[in-house]
Design an enzyme around this catalytic site. Structure first.
Site, PDB file in Angstrom:
ATOM      1  N   PRO A 131      40.798  -5.020 -29.976  1.00  0.00           N
ATOM      2  CA  PRO A 131      41.465  -3.840 -29.395  1.00  0.00           C
ATOM      3  C   PRO A 131      42.602  -3.313 -30.274  1.00  0.00           C
ATOM      4  O   PRO A 131      43.104  -2.218 -30.049  1.00  0.00           O
ATOM      5  CB  PRO A 131      41.981  -4.338 -28.045  1.00  0.00           C
ATOM      6  CG  PRO A 131      41.833  -5.811 -28.038  1.00  0.00           C
ATOM      7  CD  PRO A 131      40.874  -6.198 -29.111  1.00  0.00           C
TER       8      PRO A 131
ATOM      9  N   GLU B  87      42.482 -15.459 -26.770  1.00  0.00           N
ATOM     10  CA  GLU B  87      43.657 -14.666 -27.156  1.00  0.00           C
ATOM     11  C   GLU B  87      43.531 -14.121 -28.574  1.00  0.00           C
ATOM     12  O   GLU B  87      44.502 -13.635 -29.136  1.00  0.00           O
ATOM     13  CB  GLU B  87      44.935 -15.516 -27.030  1.00  0.00           C
ATOM     14  CG  GLU B  87      45.258 -15.934 -25.608  1.00  0.00           C
ATOM     15  CD  GLU B  87      45.279 -14.758 -24.643  1.00  0.00           C
ATOM     16  OE1 GLU B  87      46.005 -13.787 -24.901  1.00  0.00           O
ATOM     17  OE2 GLU B  87      44.560 -14.833 -23.626  1.00  0.00           O
TER      18      GLU B  87
ATOM     19  N   ARG C  70      21.471   4.271 -35.764  1.00  0.00           N
ATOM     20  CA  ARG C  70      20.992   5.651 -35.634  1.00  0.00           C
ATOM     21  C   ARG C  70      21.149   6.451 -36.925  1.00  0.00           C
ATOM     22  O   ARG C  70      20.507   7.474 -37.108  1.00  0.00           O
ATOM     23  CB  ARG C  70      21.758   6.385 -34.539  1.00  0.00           C
ATOM     24  CG  ARG C  70      21.557   5.824 -33.163  1.00  0.00           C
ATOM     25  CD  ARG C  70      22.509   6.464 -32.188  1.00  0.00           C
ATOM     26  NE  ARG C  70      22.413   7.916 -32.169  1.00  0.00           N
ATOM     27  CZ  ARG C  70      21.433   8.597 -31.611  1.00  0.00           C
ATOM     28  NH1 ARG C  70      20.465   7.958 -30.992  1.00  0.00           N
ATOM     29  NH2 ARG C  70      21.406   9.903 -31.665  1.00  0.00           N
TER      30      ARG C  70
ATOM     31  N   ASP D 146      23.120  15.687 -33.167  1.00  0.00           N
ATOM     32  CA  ASP D 146      23.874  15.138 -32.044  1.00  0.00           C
ATOM     33  C   ASP D 146      25.250  15.777 -31.858  1.00  0.00           C
ATOM     34  O   ASP D 146      25.845  16.244 -32.806  1.00  0.00           O
ATOM     35  CB  ASP D 146      24.146  13.642 -32.265  1.00  0.00           C
ATOM     36  CG  ASP D 146      22.971  12.787 -31.891  1.00  0.00           C
ATOM     37  OD1 ASP D 146      22.057  13.308 -31.236  1.00  0.00           O
ATOM     38  OD2 ASP D 146      22.976  11.595 -32.251  1.00  0.00           O
TER      39      ASP D 146
HETATM   40  N1  ADE Z   1      37.568  -7.037 -28.021  1.00  0.00           N
HETATM   41  C1  ADE Z   1      38.193  -6.944 -26.830  1.00  0.00           C
HETATM   42  N2  ADE Z   1      38.403  -5.669 -26.492  1.00  0.00           N
HETATM   43  C2  ADE Z   1      37.886  -4.909 -27.498  1.00  0.00           C
HETATM   44  C3  ADE Z   1      37.804  -3.513 -27.733  1.00  0.00           C
HETATM   45  N3  ADE Z   1      38.270  -2.617 -26.869  1.00  0.00           N
HETATM   46  N4  ADE Z   1      37.210  -3.091 -28.872  1.00  0.00           N
HETATM   47  C4  ADE Z   1      36.747  -3.995 -29.762  1.00  0.00           C
HETATM   48  N5  ADE Z   1      36.795  -5.315 -29.596  1.00  0.00           N
HETATM   49  C5  ADE Z   1      37.358  -5.773 -28.473  1.00  0.00           C
END
Ligand code: ADE
Length: 229
Positions: A89, A116, A154, A169
């Site tokens: 994330p 974590e 793709r 697309d």
């Molecule tokens: N691992 C946990 N959440 C994630 C996300 N939003 N994008 C990529 N990998 C992740």
């Protein structure tokens, strides 16, 4: 295009890989996916791959040694070096322009985190490209890696039956418009008719109508796409 996916949950992948476009691309030799269980690189009787964080706090952290060893061994499996990508994330948000940028890669090594996250030294040593699929937290990088693979496959020439379909697309080549509405048989369902223009056979008029509908849909559903161009 070759993907090496490094995960603690390899069983999440076979179902996804055995279906539809991806399965066909693999069978036709256009795409290769190799899934590796990082736990196979863990040492000791218990194959320990994670440990509690220094400094305290909840959860477990993926250990540097098995992860780095795993990436190094997987790199050596072919002579073509793979670009190392970590799904996290904290990464750069995935978008169609980023997909198009990555589509030139011949080989990618995808690191899927859990718990974590990884010991920071994994990132310092391997310097992966960090990619997020959106601003929310998943249970791990596995589903995110499938999203990345799906969007990249793709772009591989020959994968889509009709070569134009990824070119056409929404979001491709700087296109920031949503798709126009599509209809198929029957011509009428519960009193709802297919727009007459689509039955006219007039391709010029149909294209004008579709462009207008694309713009209308974009304005009502995703006006942000039109604003930040
Ligand atoms: N691992 C946990 N959440 C994630 C996300 N939003 N994008 C990529 N990998 C992740």
């Amino acid at each position: 295009m070759r993907f090496d996916i490094l995960t603690l949950f390899p069983d999440m992948f076979p179902g996804y890989m055995s279906q539809s476009i991806l399965n066909k691309s693999i069978e036709r030799g256009l795409v290769e996916i190799h899934v590796h269980n990082m736990r196979d690189w863990a040492k000791g009787r218990h194959n320990k791959i994670d440990d509690s964080p220094y400094g305290g706090g909840p959860g477990m952290v993926l250990m540097v040694e098995p992860v780095v060893n795993c990436v190094r061994d997987v790199q050596k499996m072919t002579s073509q070096p793979g670009t190392v990508i970590m799904l996290t994330p904290q990464g750069q948000r995935l978008s169609q322009p980023l997909v198009e940028e990555l589509a030139v890669e011949k080989r990618m090594i995808l690191l899927c985190g859990r718990y974590e996250g990884f010991d920071q030294r994994v990132i310092d040593i391997l310097q992966p490209r960090e990619i997020s699929i959106g601003d929310y937290i998943l249970n791990g990088g596995e589903v995110a890696s499938m999203v990345l693979v799906d969007s990249l496959v793709r772009m591989v020439p020959g994968v889509l039956g009709d070569e134009l379909s990824s070119f056409d697309d929404s979001f491709s080549r700087g296109n920031r418009m949503l798709e126009y509405p599509q209809y198929t048989r029957p011509q009428e369902f519960e009193g709802r008719e297919v727009p007459e223009i689509l039955l006219s056979g007039n391709h010029g008029e149909i294209e004008i109508w579709r462009n207008a509908k694309s713009l209308e849909h974009t304005k009502t559903k995703r006006s942000d796409l039109l604003e930040d161009q």
